[in-house]
Scaffold this motif. Structure first.
Motif, PDB file in Angstrom:
ATOM      1  N   LEU A 205      13.776   6.997   9.118  1.00 42.00           N
ATOM      2  CA  LEU A 205      15.748   5.597   9.894  1.00 42.00           C
ATOM      3  C   LEU A 205      16.329   6.579  10.526  1.00 42.00           C
ATOM      4  O   LEU A 205      16.662   6.251  11.544  1.00 42.00           O
ATOM      5  N   ASN A 206      16.430   7.502  10.690  1.00 41.57           N
ATOM      6  CA  ASN A 206      17.591   8.630  11.447  1.00 41.57           C
ATOM      7  C   ASN A 206      16.962   8.639  13.129  1.00 41.57           C
ATOM      8  O   ASN A 206      17.785   8.700  13.839  1.00 41.57           O
ATOM      9  N   GLU A 216      14.684  -5.785  13.534  1.00 45.51           N
ATOM     10  CA  GLU A 216      13.569  -6.364  12.959  1.00 45.51           C
ATOM     11  C   GLU A 216      12.521  -5.260  13.661  1.00 45.51           C
ATOM     12  O   GLU A 216      11.641  -4.901  12.922  1.00 45.51           O
ATOM     13  N   ASN A 217      13.181  -4.537  14.913  1.00 49.80           N
ATOM     14  CA  ASN A 217      12.348  -3.691  15.318  1.00 49.80           C
ATOM     15  C   ASN A 217      12.205  -2.083  13.797  1.00 49.80           C
ATOM     16  O   ASN A 217      10.999  -1.784  13.682  1.00 49.80           O
ATOM     17  N   ILE A 218      13.260  -1.778  12.794  1.00 49.14           N
ATOM     18  CA  ILE A 218      13.109  -0.837  11.620  1.00 49.14           C
ATOM     19  C   ILE A 218      12.226  -1.723  10.640  1.00 49.14           C
ATOM     20  O   ILE A 218      11.494  -0.502  10.307  1.00 49.14           O
ATOM     21  N   ARG A 219      12.624  -2.908  10.678  1.00 49.45           N
ATOM     22  CA  ARG A 219      12.076  -3.219   9.689  1.00 49.45           C
ATOM     23  C   ARG A 219      10.206  -3.380   9.603  1.00 49.45           C
ATOM     24  O   ARG A 219       9.863  -3.204   8.682  1.00 49.45           O
ATOM     25  N   SER A 220       9.667  -3.678  10.835  1.00 47.36           N
ATOM     26  CA  SER A 220       8.205  -3.784  11.718  1.00 47.36           C
ATOM     27  C   SER A 220       8.033  -2.047  10.696  1.00 47.36           C
ATOM     28  O   SER A 220       6.577  -2.454  10.356  1.00 47.36           O
ATOM     29  N   PHE A 225       5.036   2.395   8.160  1.00 50.43           N
ATOM     30  CA  PHE A 225       5.080   3.122   7.650  1.00 50.43           C
ATOM     31  C   PHE A 225       5.058   3.475   6.194  1.00 50.43           C
ATOM     32  O   PHE A 225       4.191   4.461   5.569  1.00 50.43           O
ATOM     33  N   GLY A 226       5.046   2.361   5.538  1.00 48.18           N
ATOM     34  CA  GLY A 226       4.763   2.598   3.607  1.00 48.18           C
ATOM     35  C   GLY A 226       2.903   2.012   3.729  1.00 48.18           C
ATOM     36  O   GLY A 226       2.977   3.397   3.069  1.00 48.18           O
ATOM     37  N   ILE A 227       2.232   1.518   4.004  1.00 53.66           N
ATOM     38  CA  ILE A 227       0.480   1.503   4.478  1.00 53.66           C
ATOM     39  C   ILE A 227       0.244   2.847   5.371  1.00 53.66           C
ATOM     40  O   ILE A 227      -0.444   3.491   3.819  1.00 53.66           O
ATOM     41  N   GLU A 228       1.380   3.775   5.727  1.00 58.04           N
ATOM     42  CA  GLU A 228       0.461   5.131   6.352  1.00 58.04           C
ATOM     43  C   GLU A 228       0.522   5.962   4.943  1.00 58.04           C
ATOM     44  O   GLU A 228      -0.320   6.329   5.037  1.00 58.04           O
ATOM     45  N   ARG A 229       1.916   5.915   4.701  1.00 54.52           N
ATOM     46  CA  ARG A 229       2.272   7.284   3.660  1.00 54.52           C
ATOM     47  C   ARG A 229       1.480   6.416   1.959  1.00 54.52           C
ATOM     48  O   ARG A 229       0.485   7.432   1.975  1.00 54.52           O
TER      49      ARG A 229
END
Length: 403
Positions: A205-206, A216-220, A225-229
Motif C-alpha cells: 500500500l505504501n 481504482e488502481n490501488i483496488r485492482s 495481490f491477494g490472489i498472488e499471496r
C-alpha cells in the motif's frame, strides 16, 4: 431416556451475531425469532459509527427485508415492539479490538450475558482486496476469540467458514483439516504469519501511494495481490486462503472455548423457510447464472464428471424461461469470461469429495434425542435439486435480486 427440545435449549438464551447484515446471519436471526420468541436477547453486531446508525442499518438492511414478512404477518401490530425487546443493534466491527464495541456498559453487559456467538462476519468475494480480506476473514477471528474469552457464560462459539479451506485437494477430504492446513503454510506460526502478512500489505500500500496510484488502481492491484499471496501458500484465491488462516488462528488460540466450525459449500436461496427462494444479493454461483442469462457469459470451463454442489447444467434450460424479459444485448465479453474462468476453475474442476460424517452423526443424534428435530431438518437428501434450481432458486434470484 427423556427427549430434549431444541426450542427448549434456545429459550431464554442471549446470542451475539456478527456479520448481521449477511445472508446466513439474517436467516439464522429470522429462524430463531420465528420459532422461539422466548429467546432472551439477540445482539447484532453492525458496522456503524454510532447506535442510531446501527439501528437504522438493522431496520433498513435486516428487519425490513422481505425475509421477515412471515414473522411480521404472524405478529401483526406487535412486530415492532417484539423486535425492540428482543434484538439489539450494536455498532461495531470485527476488525477492531473488542469488536469495536465502544460503549463500556454495553460491552460489560455482553460479557456477562452472551451464551452463544455466531460468527458470520466475512467478505466472501473470491478476489477481494487482500488488505480487506485479511482484516475481516483472518485477523477479525483473533478479535472475535479475544471477545469470546471474556464472555463468562459462553456455551458455544459457532464459526462459519467454507468447505473450500481445503484448497484444491483430490479424493476424500476429512473434516479435520487442521494438520493439513498447518502443513500447507509450511510451518508458519500464527504469530509470524500475522506479522509477515501485515508487513507485506503495508509495504504494498505504501508503494502504491508513493507512486501516486489512483484509488481504482490501488483496488485492482490489491485484488491481484491477494490472489498472488493465496497461490504462494497453496490456495486458489484470496477468500479461501484468508478463511483458512482464520481457521488456523481459531485452532491454535481457542484454548478451552466450546468451538464449532461449519463449512458450507455453495450457499444459495432458502429452500422452504420462511418461504422458498429468498436470497440477498448475488450468492457464489449467481454471478455465473445471471451473466449467462443476460448474454454476458456464453460459456464457462467445467468438468461434467466432477461432483458439484449446485446444478449448473440446469442454467441452460432455465434461462429462457425466467430471464427473457431482462435479456440484454448479446455479446461476448472476453475479459469477464476469463476472469470468471480463473475464479471458478478450482470449483468447476474440483476433484474432492467432502467427508460429512459429523453432519450425518449430528442428524442421527438430533432425530434420536430431540422431540422437535423435524423443525430443524438439515438433510439435503430430501431435496429434489433439479426442481429446486428450476422452480425455487432462479425465480428467487429474479424476484429478489434482478429487479
Amino acid at each position: 431416556m427423556e427427549l430434549k427440545t431444541i426450542l427448549g435449549y434456545l429459550k431464554d438464551k442471549i446470542i451475539l451475531v456478527t456479520g448481521a447484515t449477511g445472508f446466513l446471519a439474517m436467516v439464522f436471526l429470522e429462524k430463531i425469532l420465528r420459532v422461539q420468541p422466548n429467546v432472551e436477547k439477540v445482539y447484532l453486531l453492525v458496522r456503524a459509527p454510532d447506535t442510531n446508525s446501527a439501528k437504522d442499518r438493522m431496520h433498513n438492511e435486516i428487519i425490513g427485508k422481505a425475509l421477515f414478512k412471515v414473522l411480521r404477518e404472524k405478529l401483526g401490530a406487535d412486530f415492532d415492539n417484539f423486535i425492540s425487546k428482543k434484538v439489539v443493534a450494536v455498532p461495531g466491527d470485527v476488525t477492531f479490538e473488542n469488536l469495536g464495541v465502544k460503549d463500556i456498559k454495553l460491552r460489560e453487559e455482553m460479557f456477562n450475558g452472551v451464551q452463544i456467538i455466531l460468527n458470520s462476519a466475512a467478505t466472501t468475494n473470491f478476489d477481494e482486496r487482500y488488505d480487506i480480506a485479511l482484516d475481516v476473514n483472518t485477523f477479525g477471528v483473533l478479535h472475535l476469540l479475544s471477545f469470546a474469552k471474556k464472555c463468562l457464560k459462553l456455551e458455544m462459539l459457532l464459526h462459519i467458514s467454507t468447505a473450500y479451506v481445503c484448497g484444491e485437494r483430490e479424493g476424500l477430504i476429512p473434516e479435520d483439516l487442521s494438520s493439513f492446513m498447518d502443513e500447507k503454510v509450511k510451518g508458519t506460526t500464527k504469530f509470524n504469519f500475522q506479522v509477515q502478512e501485515k508487513k507485506v500489505v503495508e509495504e504494498k500500500l505504501n508503494d502504491l501511494k508513493a507512486e501516486g496510484a489512483s484509488e481504482e488502481n490501488i483496488r485492482s492491484t490489491m485484488k491481484d495481490f491477494g490472489i498472488e499471496r493465496a497461490k504462494l501458500y497453496g490456495w486458489p484465491n484470496t477468500y479461501v486462503f484468508t478463511k483458512a488462516m482464520g481457521e488456523i488462528f481459531l485452532e491454535n488460540s481457542k484454548g478451552n472455548l466450546p468451538l464449532v466450525i461449519i463449512r458450507p459449500t455453495v450457499v444459495t436461496s432458502t429452500y422452504k423457510e420462511p418461504f422458498p427462494g429468498w436470497i440477498q444479493g448475488f450468492r457464489t454461483i449467481d454471478s455465473v447464472i445471471a451473466g449467462y442469462c443476460k448474454g454476458k457469459l456464453t460459456c464457462l470451463l467445467a468438468d461434467p464428471m466432477s461432483v458439484f454442489d449446485m446444478g449448473l447444467k440446469f442454467v441452460n434450460k432455465a434461462s429462457g424461461q425466467y430471464f427473457e424479459d431482462i435479456y440484454v444485448n448479446y455479446s461476448r465479453k472476453l475479459t469477464l469470461v476469463m476472469r470468471l474462468v480463473e475464479l471458478y476453475k478450482p470449483y468447476m474442476l474440483f476433484k474432492g469429495i467432502f467427508d460429512d460424517s459429523n453432519s450425518r452423526e449430528l442428524q442421527k443424534l438430533t432425530s434420536e434425542c430431540y422431540i422437535d428435530a423435524k423443525e430443524f431438518n438439515f438433510d439435503p437428501k430430501c431435496i429434489d435439486w433439479e426442481d429446486y434450481i428450476m422452480n425455487t432458486h432462479i425465480p428467487g434470484l429474479r424476484k429478489h435480486v434482478l429487479v
